[in-house]
Motif scaffolding. Structure first.
Motif, PDB file in Angstrom:
ATOM      1  N   THR A  12     -19.034   9.885  -7.570  1.00 28.20           N
ATOM      2  CA  THR A  12     -17.874  10.593  -7.023  1.00 28.20           C
ATOM      3  C   THR A  12     -17.215   9.777  -5.922  1.00 28.20           C
ATOM      4  O   THR A  12     -15.986   9.657  -5.874  1.00 28.20           O
ATOM      5  CB  THR A  12     -18.297  11.968  -6.478  1.00 28.20           C
ATOM      6  N   LEU A  13     -18.013   9.208  -5.037  1.00 27.85           N
ATOM      7  CA  LEU A  13     -17.466   8.366  -3.965  1.00 27.85           C
ATOM      8  C   LEU A  13     -16.767   7.136  -4.523  1.00 27.85           C
ATOM      9  O   LEU A  13     -15.687   6.756  -4.050  1.00 27.85           O
ATOM     10  CB  LEU A  13     -18.578   7.952  -3.001  1.00 27.85           C
ATOM     11  N   GLU A  14     -17.359   6.498  -5.504  1.00 31.52           N
ATOM     12  CA  GLU A  14     -16.744   5.307  -6.103  1.00 31.52           C
ATOM     13  C   GLU A  14     -15.429   5.661  -6.795  1.00 31.52           C
ATOM     14  O   GLU A  14     -14.450   4.925  -6.690  1.00 31.52           O
ATOM     15  CB  GLU A  14     -17.717   4.660  -7.080  1.00 31.52           C
ATOM     16  N   THR A  15     -15.395   6.791  -7.488  1.00 29.65           N
ATOM     17  CA  THR A  15     -14.170   7.228  -8.166  1.00 29.65           C
ATOM     18  C   THR A  15     -13.079   7.540  -7.144  1.00 29.65           C
ATOM     19  O   THR A  15     -11.920   7.138  -7.316  1.00 29.65           O
ATOM     20  CB  THR A  15     -14.453   8.478  -9.021  1.00 29.65           C
ATOM     21  N   THR A  16     -13.449   8.235  -6.090  1.00 29.68           N
ATOM     22  CA  THR A  16     -12.492   8.562  -5.030  1.00 29.68           C
ATOM     23  C   THR A  16     -11.952   7.294  -4.384  1.00 29.68           C
ATOM     24  O   THR A  16     -10.750   7.179  -4.119  1.00 29.68           O
ATOM     25  CB  THR A  16     -13.161   9.450  -3.969  1.00 29.68           C
ATOM     26  N   HIS A  17     -12.818   6.336  -4.126  1.00 27.00           N
ATOM     27  CA  HIS A  17     -12.397   5.070  -3.525  1.00 27.00           C
ATOM     28  C   HIS A  17     -11.460   4.303  -4.462  1.00 27.00           C
ATOM     29  O   HIS A  17     -10.440   3.762  -4.023  1.00 27.00           O
ATOM     30  CB  HIS A  17     -13.622   4.224  -3.187  1.00 27.00           C
ATOM     31  N   GLU A  18     -11.781   4.263  -5.739  1.00 28.48           N
ATOM     32  CA  GLU A  18     -10.924   3.566  -6.713  1.00 28.48           C
ATOM     33  C   GLU A  18      -9.556   4.223  -6.790  1.00 28.48           C
ATOM     34  O   GLU A  18      -8.535   3.531  -6.846  1.00 28.48           O
ATOM     35  CB  GLU A  18     -11.610   3.565  -8.087  1.00 28.48           C
ATOM     36  N   LEU A  19      -9.510   5.547  -6.778  1.00 27.45           N
ATOM     37  CA  LEU A  19      -8.241   6.267  -6.793  1.00 27.45           C
ATOM     38  C   LEU A  19      -7.425   5.943  -5.544  1.00 27.45           C
ATOM     39  O   LEU A  19      -6.219   5.711  -5.612  1.00 27.45           O
ATOM     40  CB  LEU A  19      -8.488   7.768  -6.895  1.00 27.45           C
ATOM     41  N   LEU A  21      -7.562   3.187  -3.750  1.00 30.28           N
ATOM     42  CA  LEU A  21      -7.052   1.816  -3.863  1.00 30.28           C
ATOM     43  C   LEU A  21      -5.847   1.748  -4.791  1.00 30.28           C
ATOM     44  O   LEU A  21      -4.887   1.016  -4.520  1.00 30.28           O
ATOM     45  CB  LEU A  21      -8.164   0.885  -4.354  1.00 30.28           C
ATOM     46  N   ARG A  22      -5.875   2.493  -5.880  1.00 27.06           N
ATOM     47  CA  ARG A  22      -4.730   2.511  -6.806  1.00 27.06           C
ATOM     48  C   ARG A  22      -3.490   3.105  -6.141  1.00 27.06           C
ATOM     49  O   ARG A  22      -2.382   2.581  -6.312  1.00 27.06           O
ATOM     50  CB  ARG A  22      -5.078   3.314  -8.055  1.00 27.06           C
ATOM     51  N   LYS A  23      -3.670   4.192  -5.401  1.00 31.38           N
ATOM     52  CA  LYS A  23      -2.528   4.804  -4.708  1.00 31.38           C
ATOM     53  C   LYS A  23      -1.951   3.857  -3.654  1.00 31.38           C
ATOM     54  O   LYS A  23      -0.732   3.761  -3.501  1.00 31.38           O
ATOM     55  CB  LYS A  23      -2.959   6.113  -4.045  1.00 31.38           C
ATOM     56  N   ALA A  24      -2.811   3.157  -2.950  1.00 36.90           N
ATOM     57  CA  ALA A  24      -2.347   2.202  -1.937  1.00 36.90           C
ATOM     58  C   ALA A  24      -1.564   1.064  -2.586  1.00 36.90           C
ATOM     59  O   ALA A  24      -0.513   0.652  -2.074  1.00 36.90           O
ATOM     60  CB  ALA A  24      -3.536   1.650  -1.154  1.00 36.90           C
ATOM     61  N   GLU A  25      -2.043   0.568  -3.699  1.00 35.19           N
ATOM     62  CA  GLU A  25      -1.345  -0.512  -4.405  1.00 35.19           C
ATOM     63  C   GLU A  25       0.015  -0.030  -4.911  1.00 35.19           C
ATOM     64  O   GLU A  25       1.012  -0.748  -4.809  1.00 35.19           O
ATOM     65  CB  GLU A  25      -2.200  -1.025  -5.561  1.00 35.19           C
ATOM     66  N   ARG A  26       0.068   1.182  -5.446  1.00 39.67           N
ATOM     67  CA  ARG A  26       1.332   1.731  -5.927  1.00 39.67           C
ATOM     68  C   ARG A  26       2.315   1.906  -4.767  1.00 39.67           C
ATOM     69  O   ARG A  26       3.502   1.601  -4.898  1.00 39.67           O
ATOM     70  CB  ARG A  26       1.103   3.068  -6.622  1.00 39.67           C
TER      71      ARG A  26
END
Length: 118
Positions: A12-19, A21-26
């Motif tokens: 769950t933590l890894e998924t939240t972190h990946e999400l 990072l994607r939002k920050a890149e967008r």
């Protein structure tokens, strides 16, 4: 307090972190696209309220324990003109809440945005 995570908690933590990072890149992509847009009706800025700075900076030990005055620095970066603006105040003047940020933005828009009629 348990210092160990279960497999599900770790996933769950890894998924939240990946999400995140994607939002920050967008967001960075949108900022880059909007900054290069020739539309003069669009005003693109980034802003940051920096860490509270204690003042004065003293090295004498007995003076170190006296009450410091904190200074707040709110920065606005105009992406198109590549100009930076800073709005500073101390804790005796105002706090560092949403009203102070909104007031700084209002002052900035009145001074720097001739197109916006407030």
């Amino acid at each position: 307090m348990d210092l160990y995570l279960t497999v599900e908690e770790k996933e769950t933590l890894e998924t939240t972190h990946e999400l995140h990072l994607r939002k920050a890149e967008r967001a960075r992509e949108y900022m880059k696209r909007d900054s290069s847009n020739p539309n003069t009706e669009m005003y693109v800025i980034s802003m940051d309220l920096q860490k509270a700075l204690s003042f004065p900076i003293l090295t004498v030990s007995h003076a170190y324990y006296k009450r410091n005055l904190y200074v707040y620095n709110f920065g606005i970066n105009d992406k198109k003109s590549k100009t930076r603006y800073f709005y500073c105040w101390d804790e005796a003047t105002a706090d560092r809440g949403s009203l102070e940020i909104a007031s700084s933005l209002l002052i900035h828009f009145k001074k720097c945005c001739l197109l916006i009629q407030l």
